[in-house]
Design a protein around this motif. Sequence first.
Motif, PDB file in Angstrom:
ATOM      1  N   ARG A  25       0.807  -1.222   0.000  1.00 29.56           N
ATOM      2  CA  ARG A  25       0.000   0.000   0.000  1.00 29.56           C
ATOM      3  C   ARG A  25       0.838   1.268   0.000  1.00 29.56           C
ATOM      4  O   ARG A  25       0.299   2.352  -0.097  1.00 29.56           O
ATOM      5  CB  ARG A  25      -0.892   0.000   1.237  1.00 29.56           C
ATOM      6  CG  ARG A  25      -0.115  -0.121   2.534  1.00 29.56           C
ATOM      7  CD  ARG A  25      -1.045  -0.162   3.747  1.00 29.56           C
ATOM      8  NE  ARG A  25      -0.326  -0.503   4.955  1.00 29.56           N
ATOM      9  CZ  ARG A  25       0.348   0.376   5.678  1.00 29.56           C
ATOM     10  NH1 ARG A  25       0.392   1.631   5.303  1.00 29.56           N
ATOM     11  NH2 ARG A  25       0.983  -0.008   6.766  1.00 29.56           N
ATOM     12  N   THR A  26       2.165   1.145   0.112  1.00 30.67           N
ATOM     13  CA  THR A  26       3.005   2.332   0.277  1.00 30.67           C
ATOM     14  C   THR A  26       3.920   2.586  -0.905  1.00 30.67           C
ATOM     15  O   THR A  26       4.929   3.262  -0.759  1.00 30.67           O
ATOM     16  CB  THR A  26       3.859   2.180   1.552  1.00 30.67           C
ATOM     17  OG1 THR A  26       4.668   0.995   1.436  1.00 30.67           O
ATOM     18  CG2 THR A  26       2.994   2.105   2.782  1.00 30.67           C
ATOM     19  N   PHE A  27       3.593   2.094  -2.098  1.00 36.13           N
ATOM     20  CA  PHE A  27       4.503   2.259  -3.225  1.00 36.13           C
ATOM     21  C   PHE A  27       4.780   3.722  -3.496  1.00 36.13           C
ATOM     22  O   PHE A  27       5.926   4.107  -3.737  1.00 36.13           O
ATOM     23  CB  PHE A  27       3.922   1.597  -4.472  1.00 36.13           C
ATOM     24  CG  PHE A  27       4.834   1.692  -5.670  1.00 36.13           C
ATOM     25  CD1 PHE A  27       4.618   2.648  -6.647  1.00 36.13           C
ATOM     26  CD2 PHE A  27       5.904   0.827  -5.808  1.00 36.13           C
ATOM     27  CE1 PHE A  27       5.465   2.748  -7.745  1.00 36.13           C
ATOM     28  CE2 PHE A  27       6.755   0.909  -6.900  1.00 36.13           C
ATOM     29  CZ  PHE A  27       6.532   1.877  -7.872  1.00 36.13           C
ATOM     30  N   MET A  28       3.772   4.559  -3.438  1.00 32.27           N
ATOM     31  CA  MET A  28       3.937   5.977  -3.762  1.00 32.27           C
ATOM     32  C   MET A  28       4.847   6.681  -2.760  1.00 32.27           C
ATOM     33  O   MET A  28       5.351   7.766  -3.041  1.00 32.27           O
ATOM     34  CB  MET A  28       2.575   6.662  -3.802  1.00 32.27           C
ATOM     35  CG  MET A  28       1.662   6.133  -4.886  1.00 32.27           C
ATOM     36  SD  MET A  28       2.244   6.564  -6.535  1.00 32.27           S
ATOM     37  CE  MET A  28       1.891   8.305  -6.554  1.00 32.27           C
ATOM     38  N   ASP A  29       5.047   6.108  -1.588  1.00 30.30           N
ATOM     39  CA  ASP A  29       5.903   6.695  -0.552  1.00 30.30           C
ATOM     40  C   ASP A  29       7.245   5.982  -0.432  1.00 30.30           C
ATOM     41  O   ASP A  29       8.041   6.335   0.437  1.00 30.30           O
ATOM     42  CB  ASP A  29       5.205   6.624   0.809  1.00 30.30           C
ATOM     43  CG  ASP A  29       3.908   7.405   0.829  1.00 30.30           C
ATOM     44  OD1 ASP A  29       2.944   6.913   1.449  1.00 30.30           O
ATOM     45  OD2 ASP A  29       3.863   8.482   0.214  1.00 30.30           O
ATOM     46  N   SER A  30       7.469   4.992  -1.283  1.00 30.74           N
ATOM     47  CA  SER A  30       8.637   4.131  -1.119  1.00 30.74           C
ATOM     48  C   SER A  30       9.769   4.481  -2.059  1.00 30.74           C
ATOM     49  O   SER A  30       9.558   4.683  -3.260  1.00 30.74           O
ATOM     50  CB  SER A  30       8.252   2.664  -1.359  1.00 30.74           C
ATOM     51  OG  SER A  30       7.321   2.224  -0.409  1.00 30.74           O
ATOM     52  N   THR A  31      10.973   4.515  -1.500  1.00 32.76           N
ATOM     53  CA  THR A  31      12.172   4.460  -2.322  1.00 32.76           C
ATOM     54  C   THR A  31      12.353   3.007  -2.737  1.00 32.76           C
ATOM     55  O   THR A  31      12.296   2.097  -1.897  1.00 32.76           O
ATOM     56  CB  THR A  31      13.402   4.948  -1.545  1.00 32.76           C
ATOM     57  OG1 THR A  31      13.248   6.329  -1.239  1.00 32.76           O
ATOM     58  CG2 THR A  31      14.676   4.743  -2.344  1.00 32.76           C
ATOM     59  N   MET A  32      12.545   2.795  -4.025  1.00 31.95           N
ATOM     60  CA  MET A  32      12.704   1.441  -4.559  1.00 31.95           C
ATOM     61  C   MET A  32      14.159   1.216  -4.938  1.00 31.95           C
ATOM     62  O   MET A  32      14.823   2.105  -5.481  1.00 31.95           O
ATOM     63  CB  MET A  32      11.815   1.253  -5.777  1.00 31.95           C
ATOM     64  CG  MET A  32      10.338   1.506  -5.514  1.00 31.95           C
ATOM     65  SD  MET A  32       9.646   0.386  -4.286  1.00 31.95           S
ATOM     66  CE  MET A  32       9.794  -1.182  -5.145  1.00 31.95           C
ATOM     67  N   GLY A  33      14.628   0.029  -4.643  1.00 27.73           N
ATOM     68  CA  GLY A  33      16.020  -0.281  -4.951  1.00 27.73           C
ATOM     69  C   GLY A  33      16.169  -1.628  -5.621  1.00 27.73           C
ATOM     70  O   GLY A  33      15.319  -2.505  -5.492  1.00 27.73           O
TER      71      GLY A  33
END
Length: 126
Positions: A25-33
């Motif tokens: 639910r937090t993709f929009m708030d997540s830094t992705m690596g």
Amino acid sequence: QLQASGGGLVQAGGSLQLSCKYSGRTFMDSTMGWFRQAPGKEREFVAGIRPVGRSTNYARSVKGRFTISRYNAENAVYLQMNDLKPEDTAVYYCAATTNYEHTSYFPRSRSDYEDWGQGTQVTVSS
């Protein structure tokens, strides 16, 4: 929650694109690596992308060859890998963190990330 795909066998100099879908639910708030782990070696940071402004960060070994991007509408992050080398052979993992969104620190350590995908194998033949 993280599903990586797109790995495979490619000759040196070739290209692959990895994909990672995040059902959290937090993709929009997540830094992705993206990280990778070769046999007998530690898992290492490859590339990351922030949620706001989409600033990116790369390991020195892949800078100029790999490009990370994200498509928020699909909760997806991609890693375009060009000019692949045998030393890029590894299992590639995508990861997510919400811990550093409002800081100047860019997460590059394994311990910085909270959620991990299962990994996808990339093999580059010489």
